[in-house]
Design a protein around this motif. Sequence first.
Motif, PDB file in Angstrom:
ATOM      1  N   GLY A  22       0.801  -1.223   0.000  1.00  0.00           N
ATOM      2  CA  GLY A  22       0.000   0.000   0.000  1.00  0.00           C
ATOM      3  C   GLY A  22       0.829   1.266   0.000  1.00  0.00           C
ATOM      4  O   GLY A  22       0.315   2.337   0.291  1.00  0.00           O
ATOM      5  N   GLU A  23       2.113   1.143  -0.316  1.00  0.00           N
ATOM      6  CA  GLU A  23       2.983   2.311  -0.407  1.00  0.00           C
ATOM      7  C   GLU A  23       2.912   2.859  -1.830  1.00  0.00           C
ATOM      8  O   GLU A  23       2.731   2.108  -2.787  1.00  0.00           O
ATOM      9  N   TYR A  24       3.069   4.169  -1.958  1.00  0.00           N
ATOM     10  CA  TYR A  24       3.024   4.818  -3.256  1.00  0.00           C
ATOM     11  C   TYR A  24       4.384   5.380  -3.640  1.00  0.00           C
ATOM     12  O   TYR A  24       5.225   5.652  -2.781  1.00  0.00           O
ATOM     13  N   SER A  25       4.562   5.588  -4.935  1.00  0.00           N
ATOM     14  CA  SER A  25       5.784   6.187  -5.450  1.00  0.00           C
ATOM     15  C   SER A  25       5.454   6.929  -6.730  1.00  0.00           C
ATOM     16  O   SER A  25       4.582   6.521  -7.488  1.00  0.00           O
ATOM     17  N   CYS A  49       0.330  14.673  -9.581  1.00  0.00           N
ATOM     18  CA  CYS A  49       0.617  13.447  -8.819  1.00  0.00           C
ATOM     19  C   CYS A  49       0.754  13.748  -7.338  1.00  0.00           C
ATOM     20  O   CYS A  49       0.190  13.044  -6.497  1.00  0.00           O
ATOM     21  N   VAL A  50       1.480  14.791  -7.008  1.00  0.00           N
ATOM     22  CA  VAL A  50       1.679  15.164  -5.606  1.00  0.00           C
ATOM     23  C   VAL A  50       0.344  15.534  -4.964  1.00  0.00           C
ATOM     24  O   VAL A  50       0.052  15.142  -3.829  1.00  0.00           O
ATOM     25  N   SER A  51      -0.501  16.248  -5.702  1.00  0.00           N
ATOM     26  CA  SER A  51      -1.824  16.615  -5.195  1.00  0.00           C
ATOM     27  C   SER A  51      -2.672  15.368  -4.950  1.00  0.00           C
ATOM     28  O   SER A  51      -3.346  15.254  -3.922  1.00  0.00           O
ATOM     29  N   TRP A  52      -2.650  14.427  -5.889  1.00  0.00           N
ATOM     30  CA  TRP A  52      -3.406  13.184  -5.725  1.00  0.00           C
ATOM     31  C   TRP A  52      -2.919  12.427  -4.493  1.00  0.00           C
ATOM     32  O   TRP A  52      -3.732  11.947  -3.691  1.00  0.00           O
ATOM     33  N   LEU A  53      -1.609  12.319  -4.338  1.00  0.00           N
ATOM     34  CA  LEU A  53      -1.052  11.606  -3.184  1.00  0.00           C
ATOM     35  C   LEU A  53      -1.466  12.267  -1.878  1.00  0.00           C
ATOM     36  O   LEU A  53      -1.773  11.579  -0.896  1.00  0.00           O
ATOM     37  N   ALA A  54      -1.490  13.587  -1.837  1.00  0.00           N
ATOM     38  CA  ALA A  54      -1.872  14.307  -0.620  1.00  0.00           C
ATOM     39  C   ALA A  54      -3.304  13.971  -0.205  1.00  0.00           C
ATOM     40  O   ALA A  54      -3.614  13.926   0.994  1.00  0.00           O
ATOM     41  N   GLY A  55      -4.160  13.698  -1.160  1.00  0.00           N
ATOM     42  CA  GLY A  55      -5.540  13.382  -0.850  1.00  0.00           C
ATOM     43  C   GLY A  55      -5.839  11.903  -0.647  1.00  0.00           C
ATOM     44  O   GLY A  55      -6.886  11.542  -0.131  1.00  0.00           O
ATOM     45  N   HIS A  56      -4.916  11.024  -1.045  1.00  0.00           N
ATOM     46  CA  HIS A  56      -5.188   9.594  -0.995  1.00  0.00           C
ATOM     47  C   HIS A  56      -4.257   8.778  -0.099  1.00  0.00           C
ATOM     48  O   HIS A  56      -4.562   7.632   0.212  1.00  0.00           O
TER      49      HIS A  56
END
Length: 72
Positions: A22-25, A49-56
């Motif tokens: 469940g880790e992202y990169s 991508c950074v915005s998506w990661l911040a929300g998910h």
Amino acid sequence: MEYSNPFDDPNGQFYILMNTSGEYSLWPDYCPLPAGWNKVCEPQPQALCVSWLAGHWQALTPQTWSATGEGR
């Protein structure tokens, strides 16, 4: 400006990848995908991508780490 490290290029296109823990990169779109990681989306600008990661992605602890009780 040209970047020697493709991960630092704010104008690059990146995949969001996720592994079985469940880790992202973020991964540059022209680099071969690493083993054990799957694409979450098609290439996007770094800022999206950074915005998506911040929300998910709220927890930095891998899901498998929490499930096994490691680190307690």
